[in-house]
Write an enzyme that holds these catalytic residues in place. Structure first.
Site, PDB file in Angstrom:
ATOM      1  N   HIS A   1       7.813 -37.999  18.321  1.00 22.93           N
ATOM      2  CA  HIS A   1       8.894 -38.736  17.675  1.00 22.93           C
ATOM      3  C   HIS A   1       9.865 -37.815  16.933  1.00 22.93           C
ATOM      4  O   HIS A   1      10.836 -38.268  16.347  1.00 22.93           O
ATOM      5  CB  HIS A   1       8.292 -39.771  16.708  1.00 22.93           C
ATOM      6  CG  HIS A   1       9.229 -40.845  16.287  1.00 22.93           C
ATOM      7  ND1 HIS A   1       9.631 -41.015  14.978  1.00 22.93           N
ATOM      8  CD2 HIS A   1       9.868 -41.812  17.001  1.00 22.93           C
ATOM      9  CE1 HIS A   1      10.448 -42.044  14.900  1.00 22.93           C
ATOM     10  NE2 HIS A   1      10.614 -42.553  16.112  1.00 22.93           N
TER      11      HIS A   1
ATOM     12  N   LYS B   1      15.780 -42.420   8.008  1.00 19.52           N
ATOM     13  CA  LYS B   1      14.511 -42.059   7.376  1.00 19.52           C
ATOM     14  C   LYS B   1      14.812 -41.010   6.319  1.00 19.52           C
ATOM     15  O   LYS B   1      14.534 -39.826   6.486  1.00 19.52           O
ATOM     16  CB  LYS B   1      13.513 -41.493   8.394  1.00 19.52           C
ATOM     17  CG  LYS B   1      13.279 -42.389   9.635  1.00 19.52           C
ATOM     18  CD  LYS B   1      14.107 -41.951  10.779  1.00 19.52           C
ATOM     19  CE  LYS B   1      13.733 -42.593  12.105  1.00 19.52           C
ATOM     20  NZ  LYS B   1      13.705 -44.039  12.139  1.00 19.52           N
TER      21      LYS B   1
ATOM     22  N   LYS C   1      12.859 -35.105  16.117  1.00 17.49           N
ATOM     23  CA  LYS C   1      14.196 -34.820  16.633  1.00 17.49           C
ATOM     24  C   LYS C   1      14.635 -33.491  16.038  1.00 17.49           C
ATOM     25  O   LYS C   1      15.108 -33.423  14.892  1.00 17.49           O
ATOM     26  CB  LYS C   1      15.203 -35.898  16.261  1.00 17.49           C
ATOM     27  CG  LYS C   1      14.946 -37.266  16.919  1.00 17.49           C
ATOM     28  CD  LYS C   1      14.058 -38.137  16.094  1.00 17.49           C
ATOM     29  CE  LYS C   1      13.922 -39.523  16.719  1.00 17.49           C
ATOM     30  NZ  LYS C   1      12.925 -40.354  16.034  1.00 17.49           N
TER      31      LYS C   1
ATOM     32  N   HIS D   1      18.408 -47.224  11.080  1.00 17.38           N
ATOM     33  CA  HIS D   1      17.462 -46.345  11.759  1.00 17.38           C
ATOM     34  C   HIS D   1      17.133 -45.118  10.913  1.00 17.38           C
ATOM     35  O   HIS D   1      16.380 -44.245  11.338  1.00 17.38           O
ATOM     36  CB  HIS D   1      18.045 -45.911  13.114  1.00 17.38           C
ATOM     37  CG  HIS D   1      17.042 -45.346  14.060  1.00 17.38           C
ATOM     38  ND1 HIS D   1      16.970 -43.994  14.364  1.00 17.38           N
ATOM     39  CD2 HIS D   1      16.055 -45.934  14.778  1.00 17.38           C
ATOM     40  CE1 HIS D   1      16.002 -43.786  15.223  1.00 17.38           C
ATOM     41  NE2 HIS D   1      15.420 -44.940  15.500  1.00 17.38           N
TER      42      HIS D   1
ATOM     43  N   ASP E   1      15.471 -38.331  -8.320  1.00 19.26           N
ATOM     44  CA  ASP E   1      16.247 -37.729  -9.407  1.00 19.26           C
ATOM     45  C   ASP E   1      17.525 -37.101  -8.860  1.00 19.26           C
ATOM     46  O   ASP E   1      18.154 -37.689  -7.979  1.00 19.26           O
ATOM     47  CB  ASP E   1      15.381 -36.749 -10.200  1.00 19.26           C
ATOM     48  CG  ASP E   1      14.231 -37.468 -10.923  1.00 19.26           C
ATOM     49  OD1 ASP E   1      14.379 -38.669 -11.197  1.00 19.26           O
ATOM     50  OD2 ASP E   1      13.199 -36.829 -11.181  1.00 19.26           O
TER      51      ASP E   1
ATOM     52  N   ASP F   1      19.680 -20.305  18.798  1.00 20.15           N
ATOM     53  CA  ASP F   1      19.681 -18.859  18.538  1.00 20.15           C
ATOM     54  C   ASP F   1      18.855 -18.470  17.311  1.00 20.15           C
ATOM     55  O   ASP F   1      19.039 -17.384  16.748  1.00 20.15           O
ATOM     56  CB  ASP F   1      21.123 -18.344  18.362  1.00 20.15           C
ATOM     57  CG  ASP F   1      21.906 -18.376  19.663  1.00 20.15           C
ATOM     58  OD1 ASP F   1      21.272 -18.463  20.733  1.00 20.15           O
ATOM     59  OD2 ASP F   1      23.148 -18.327  19.617  1.00 20.15           O
TER      60      ASP F   1
END
Length: 427
Positions: free
Chosen positions: A140, A321, A142, A319, A326, A147
């Site tokens: 899952h 996350k 991404k 979608h 603080d 380089d």
């Protein structure tokens, strides 16, 4: 759509089977790295131009891991960018999830392979009655590293539904671009996961952190990679959330697509609000999966009565996350706060200690919650019909215990398979 049969090489091990490691190689726990530049990228409009530009400028290497690639305008642009890079001599390794990217045609994959892209499919499985199987323990993450000097990590897949012109179902999401010393760790992690063990680090090259140091550092520009696997890092992402919540003094903002965390994390959210911290949750009001909304709403009374603010984003599917604590701690990544992400999937987040980044993320989320969300309250929180509440209750508790139940079942070993344009199977 068709998939290519390929011979597997093991990349990830589930709890029932102890990991096999090279002599001298130990599990990594990446530490804080300072002096980084971190840029927030909101939605595909910001993300795709930056990541494609970096790929087009690549001179030696592109490493890519993603859950979803679709054969839409974004997926086709990605395909062409990777082909162009491979043809000019850049070493391109792309690891795609066999479930999330299971609709890609053999022609799409073959074009990449023929151009010299090292294409790998994580845990592919044949369809049964036209339905994709192997739903659980997905790749899952991404991640893109170019380089070894620039990295992208977050929740955005390579699909057109991350662009506003997709319509009402376009996703609201976030990623980050990282430049600086932390890219070394992200690059090393991506190399290890891509099945290139020759670049693995040994114990004297590793920096281990004590658990008490997982959440905090002292200076701006600090970045730390945390990840979840089915080996020795099963709870790392959940633990850094809990540590950050426990240390919160003024504010907490969490924007998360699929929200039904474990009881310990729920307690930390509640306890932060009870001791006077301004705690705000931004959750889905128009979910792409109804089950997510039913389960999340089972937590509302528990949290609202303790002073937690809950806002449902209703303009399009959320979608994201992301979270902040603080004025200086933030996290962006692929991990939802649900049983699949916290207990089964392979995930990766970055922790960021940077006041400017925290401020920008807060301003974006503040606008979202104040102008594009519906605020819940203890007396007005949606309860729906009795059967809705009954179903929601059952769904919530099923999902809470599902990872443990799944652990009783015979576990397959997720595998990374290399795709070759000839259709032959190669290790």
């Amino acid at each position: 759509m068709s998939s290519a049969p390929i011979e597997p090489t093991t990349i990830e091990h589930v709890p029932s089977s102890p990991p096999v490691r090279e002599p001298g190689v130990v599990d990594v726990e990446y530490g804080w790295q300072g002096n980084n530049l971190v840029q927030l990228l909101e939605n595909g409009e910001a993300y795709f131009p930056r990541v494609f530009e970096a790929m087009r400028q690549a001179k030696s290497e592109i490493l890519l891991e993603t859950f979803i690639v679709f054969e839409d305008k974004v997926g086709k642009e990605l395909q062409q960018v990777l082909i162009d890079a491979a043809q000019r001599g850049v070493r391109v390794t792309a690891s795609l999830d066999g479930f999330g990217s299971g609709e890609l045609s053999t022609e799409y994959l073959a074009a990449l392979s023929q151009a010299g892209v090292h294409l790998q499919i994580f845990d592919p499985a044949p369809k049964r009655l036209g339905i994709r199987t192997n739903w659980f323990r997905r790749l899952h993450r991404k991640i893109v590293v170019v380089d070894g000097t620039i990295a992208f990590i977050g929740g955005i897949n390579f699909s057109a539904d991350h662009l506003a012109d997709f319509g009402p179902e376009a996703k609201q999401d976030y990623s980050v671009e990282v430049q600086g010393p932390a890219v070394t760790d992200i690059h090393h992690f991506a190399l290890m996961q891509s099945g290139r063990p020759g670049r693995a680090k040994y114990w004297w090259q590793r920096r281990r952190q004590r658990r008490s140091e997982l959440a905090f550092s002292e200076h701006d520009g600090q970045v730390r990679l945390v990840y979840r696997d089915n080996g020795d890092h099963r709870t790392d992402i959940e633990e850094v959330y809990r540590l950050a919540l426990r240390s919160a003094q003024r504010r907490v903002v969490i924007a998360n697509a699929y929200f039904f965390p474990g009881y310990r994390l729920l307690r930390e959210i509640r306890n932060a609000a009870r001791r006077g911290v301004d705690v705000r949750l931004i959750l889905q009001g128009q979910p792409d999966l109804l089950v997510a909304k039913l389960a999340a709403r089972m937590t509302y009374d528990y949290l609202l009565k303790s002073g937690v603010q809950i806002h449902e984003y209703c303009e399009r599917p959320l979608h994201g996350k992301v979270a902040l604590v603080d004025e200086d701690w933030s996290t962006v990544g692929s991990s939802n706060l649900d049983p699949l992400s916290l207990s089964m999937n392979l995930e990766a987040n970055v922790l960021i200690r940077d006041r400017a980044f925290n401020r920008e993320l807060f301003e974006r989320l503040d606008i979202l919650s104040k102008h594009h969300c519906k605020a819940m309250s203890p007396d007005k929180a949606p309860r729906g019909r009795v059967w809705h509440m009954t179903v929601g209750f059952l769904v919530f508790h099923f999902l809470r215990h599902f990872p443990a139940w799944a652990g009783w079942l015979p576990a397959h070993k997720p595998r990374l398979k290399r795709f070759t344009h000839s259709g032959s199977e190669t290790p």
